[in-house]
Write an enzyme that holds these catalytic residues in place. Structure first.
Site, PDB file in Angstrom:
ATOM      1  N   ARG A  42      81.101  37.118  80.276  1.00 18.91           N
ATOM      2  CA  ARG A  42      82.042  36.782  81.339  1.00 18.91           C
ATOM      3  C   ARG A  42      81.386  36.056  82.504  1.00 18.91           C
ATOM      4  O   ARG A  42      82.045  35.465  83.330  1.00 18.91           O
ATOM      5  CB  ARG A  42      82.651  38.074  81.895  1.00 18.91           C
ATOM      6  CG  ARG A  42      83.896  38.487  81.154  1.00 18.91           C
ATOM      7  CD  ARG A  42      84.374  39.806  81.694  1.00 18.91           C
ATOM      8  NE  ARG A  42      84.277  40.774  80.607  1.00 18.91           N
ATOM      9  CZ  ARG A  42      85.137  41.759  80.428  1.00 18.91           C
ATOM     10  NH1 ARG A  42      86.101  41.958  81.283  1.00 18.91           N
ATOM     11  NH2 ARG A  42      85.004  42.569  79.418  1.00 18.91           N
ATOM     12  N   LYS A 171      70.172  51.565  57.512  1.00 24.75           N
ATOM     13  CA  LYS A 171      68.836  52.178  57.557  1.00 24.75           C
ATOM     14  C   LYS A 171      68.305  52.364  56.132  1.00 24.75           C
ATOM     15  O   LYS A 171      69.048  52.769  55.235  1.00 24.75           O
ATOM     16  CB  LYS A 171      68.896  53.531  58.281  1.00 24.75           C
ATOM     17  CG  LYS A 171      69.108  53.377  59.789  1.00 24.75           C
ATOM     18  CD  LYS A 171      69.026  54.721  60.482  1.00 24.75           C
ATOM     19  CE  LYS A 171      69.425  54.633  61.934  1.00 24.75           C
ATOM     20  NZ  LYS A 171      68.380  54.206  62.848  1.00 24.75           N
ATOM     21  N   GLU A 205      68.043  63.434  69.185  1.00 24.52           N
ATOM     22  CA  GLU A 205      67.515  62.330  70.008  1.00 24.52           C
ATOM     23  C   GLU A 205      66.763  62.896  71.194  1.00 24.52           C
ATOM     24  O   GLU A 205      67.159  63.919  71.757  1.00 24.52           O
ATOM     25  CB  GLU A 205      68.661  61.460  70.504  1.00 24.52           C
ATOM     26  CG  GLU A 205      69.365  60.743  69.376  1.00 24.52           C
ATOM     27  CD  GLU A 205      70.354  59.729  69.895  1.00 24.52           C
ATOM     28  OE1 GLU A 205      69.924  58.629  70.229  1.00 24.52           O
ATOM     29  OE2 GLU A 205      71.545  60.064  69.984  1.00 24.52           O
ATOM     30  N   HIS A 229      78.062  58.132  62.013  1.00 23.39           N
ATOM     31  CA  HIS A 229      76.781  58.248  61.324  1.00 23.39           C
ATOM     32  C   HIS A 229      76.656  59.517  60.478  1.00 23.39           C
ATOM     33  O   HIS A 229      76.246  59.474  59.323  1.00 23.39           O
ATOM     34  CB  HIS A 229      75.623  58.228  62.333  1.00 23.39           C
ATOM     35  CG  HIS A 229      75.695  57.085  63.312  1.00 23.39           C
ATOM     36  ND1 HIS A 229      76.159  55.844  62.972  1.00 23.39           N
ATOM     37  CD2 HIS A 229      75.340  56.998  64.623  1.00 23.39           C
ATOM     38  CE1 HIS A 229      76.094  55.041  64.028  1.00 23.39           C
ATOM     39  NE2 HIS A 229      75.605  55.716  65.044  1.00 23.39           N
ATOM     40  N   LYS A 319      63.000  62.703  68.721  1.00 19.21           N
ATOM     41  CA  LYS A 319      63.925  61.826  68.001  1.00 19.21           C
ATOM     42  C   LYS A 319      63.650  62.015  66.521  1.00 19.21           C
ATOM     43  O   LYS A 319      62.537  61.732  66.044  1.00 19.21           O
ATOM     44  CB  LYS A 319      63.652  60.381  68.421  1.00 19.21           C
ATOM     45  CG  LYS A 319      64.254  59.338  67.525  1.00 19.21           C
ATOM     46  CD  LYS A 319      65.443  58.694  68.157  1.00 19.21           C
ATOM     47  CE  LYS A 319      66.116  57.731  67.199  1.00 19.21           C
ATOM     48  NZ  LYS A 319      67.524  57.607  67.417  1.00 19.21           N
TER      49      LYS A 319
HETATM   50  C1  BG6 Z   1      74.671  54.834  68.392  1.00 19.15           C
HETATM   51  C2  BG6 Z   1      75.145  55.779  69.457  1.00 19.15           C
HETATM   52  O1  BG6 Z   1      75.679  54.555  67.482  1.00 19.15           O
HETATM   53  O2  BG6 Z   1      73.564  55.411  67.712  1.00 19.15           O
HETATM   54  C3  BG6 Z   1      74.016  56.157  70.403  1.00 19.15           C
HETATM   55  O3  BG6 Z   1      76.198  55.174  70.194  1.00 19.15           O
HETATM   56  C4  BG6 Z   1      72.826  56.675  69.633  1.00 19.15           C
HETATM   57  O4  BG6 Z   1      74.452  57.119  71.350  1.00 19.15           O
HETATM   58  C5  BG6 Z   1      72.448  55.710  68.532  1.00 19.15           C
HETATM   59  O5  BG6 Z   1      71.756  56.827  70.544  1.00 19.15           O
HETATM   60  C6  BG6 Z   1      71.362  56.282  67.652  1.00 19.15           C
HETATM   61  O6  BG6 Z   1      70.936  55.287  66.763  1.00 19.15           O
HETATM   62  P1  BG6 Z   1      69.450  55.244  66.231  1.00 19.15           P
HETATM   63  O7  BG6 Z   1      69.421  54.112  65.273  1.00 19.15           O
HETATM   64  O8  BG6 Z   1      68.564  55.054  67.431  1.00 19.15           O
HETATM   65  O9  BG6 Z   1      69.230  56.582  65.591  1.00 19.15           O
END
Ligand code: BG6
Length: 448
Positions: A42, A171, A205, A229, A319
């Site tokens: 934008r 992935k 995470e 996911h 993570k």
């Molecule tokens: C996204 C979410 O779809 O996936 C995020 O909106 C999340 O909140 C992310 O952090 C995690 O993806 P990855 O690939 O880092 O595990």
């Protein structure tokens, strides 16, 4: 000639994922010949100003240099039809491309409006598979909103032109679940309730919600992670064998599995990390969940009675995403070695940060001892790749370029997943476990 147009090109997803993915593909010659990238935003910028913005925000500046000669920035007010016509003229002048990809890295409520304008301005012609439109997740906010979005999209495009993203499907080890299950007799024949004790699927995470408070506070972990996911991971792990390795057959089995999933709603645990209310754009009294743990039930002859746990949380100790398959104890072991304390086999599909699989098995200790010991076979998927490993978004872009829908979700998958999520939200009591940032799952759930 191909034109790849990114809506939302000044956003976080572009900096973190889309831009690096396109640059890496360009570097290895995988973008179509003479592809051009149109970046839509934008802000009233020219291309140089946009490139300067990218250099500031993309972690690896060399990646920007890789593609800056094939980027054009275009200012579009999303509700201004003239701007779409101007975009069409730009695409026609710069690349004269029939092969067009429009990637909507935008909030779902904007999908119908942008889709309508793309169609009205003739940027995308219904029925022309050379013109594809890609929709970032989340696809809707609940079943009703997703259904409405989808109804409008089908008005403007054929299903074959629609690519709904779930980047987990790109992935490496998620692409590998089907292979692991059906290309290995040892797993294929033991993948059921008589051999499997329990299944755990999780995505923890370490980071919090970063600066995404506006989006996240209205969304929460259930809709942000589980609806997409984690349910996709569950479907691939537990579905029946597809008739063929085709998008159609695999999606059919995923849908039929998802339709059988129910959740023990009384035992769904939702948590929120301490300090969440201090994040930017989060309401002071917000009940938005940043952690979910739930038990799924699949009431069919393959899985009846097998506990299946799904978990995701932000601001945890690390993570890590994995699928853990715990097998039952072997049937003869107790009579053969009554004294032995033996572990059962366990298969871990490692999705992130490592990619690969780990399998534990029992073996006699080496040497004179007759003791039984548990050993681990650890396979690291990345070690087979020379140089940089492709990221999920690179794979997904390639599939869009090749017009292969396998790694994208069909409407009925989304529909079924939303119905399940809605039913969990309907039973939500609003109770939240408050956990300390950085804690392990056990610590998070202490006292529940
Ligand atoms: C996204 C979410 O779809 O996936 C995020 O909106 C999340 O909140 C992310 O952090 C995690 O993806 P990855 O690939 O880092 O595990």
């Amino acid at each position: 000639m191909s034109a790849i147009t990114i809506f939302g090109a000044t956003g976080d997803l572009m900096h973190q994922k889309l831009m690096p993915a396109l640059a890496n593909l360009h570097k290895v010659g995988k973008l179509p010949e003479k592809a051009h990238i149109f970046c839509v935003g934008r802000r009233d910028w020219n291309t140089d100003e946009f490139i300067a913005h990218l250099r500031k925000h993309v972690a690896e500046a060399a990646l920007v240099a890789e593609v800056e000669n094939i980027i054009t920035y275009v200012k579009v007010d999303l509700d201004n039809r003239d701007d779409y016509h101007a975009l069409d003229r730009k695409i026609s002048t710069v690349s004269n491309a029939d092969d067009r990809i429009f990637y909507l890295a935008l909030p779902p409520k904007l999908f119908p409006e942008v889709a309508r304008e793309l169609a009205q301005a003739n940027l995308v012609k219904k029925g022309d598979d050379n013109q594809r439109v890609v929709f970032e997740k989340p696809f809707g906010e609940d079943f009703e909103s997703a259904k409405e979005i989808n109804r409008l999209l089908w008005r403007y495009f054929d299903e074959s032109q629609i690519y709904r993203i779930d980047h987990y499907l790109g992935k490496e080890m998620i692409q590998n679940i089907i292979t692991l299950r059906f290309a290995n007799r040892v797993f294929e024949s033991d993948w059921h309730k008589d051999s499997i004790e329990k299944i755990t699927i999780y995505a923890k995470e370490k980071s919090g919600i970063k600066d995404r408070g506006g989006y996240y506070d209205a969304t929460g972990a259930l809709r942000d992670m589980v609806q997409s996911h984690l349910l996709q991971m569950l479907a691939l792990t537990t579905m029946e064998a597809p008739e063929s390795f085709s998008a159609k057959a695999i999606r059919k089995e995923k849908v039929s599995l998802l339709k059988k999933v129910s959740v023990d709603s009384e035992h769904v645990i939702m948590g929120q990390y301490r300090g969440y209310h201090d994040e930017k754009k989060v309401a002071d009294d917000s009940k938005t969940e940043t952690l979910v743990k739930m038990d799924c039930i699949i009431d069919d002859s393959r899985w009846r009675g097998v506990p299946i746990t799904i978990l995701t949380g932000k601001n945890m100790d690390e993570k890590r995403s994995e699928i853990i398959i715990d097998f039952k104890a072997p049937s003869q072991a107790a009579s053969l070695w009554p004294q032995a304390k033996m572990q059962s086999n366990c298969l871990i599909i490692k999705i992130a940060p490592e990619e690969g699989m780990r399998f534990t098995m029992n073996i006699k200790e080496s040497g004179l001892s007759d003791e039984i010991t548990t050993k681990t076979m650890d396979y690291n998927h990345g070690s087979d790749v020379f140089g940089n490993k492709p990221e999920a978004y690179e794979k997904l872009f390639l599939e869009i370029i090749d017009k292969n829908p396998l790694m994208f979700t069909r409407w009925d998958e989304i529909e079924t997943a939303w119905r399940l999520i809605d039913s969990i939200r309907d039973h939500d009591t609003g109770k939240r476990v408050i956990y300390e940032p950085g804690c392990t799952l056990q610590q998070c759930l202490k006292g529940v």
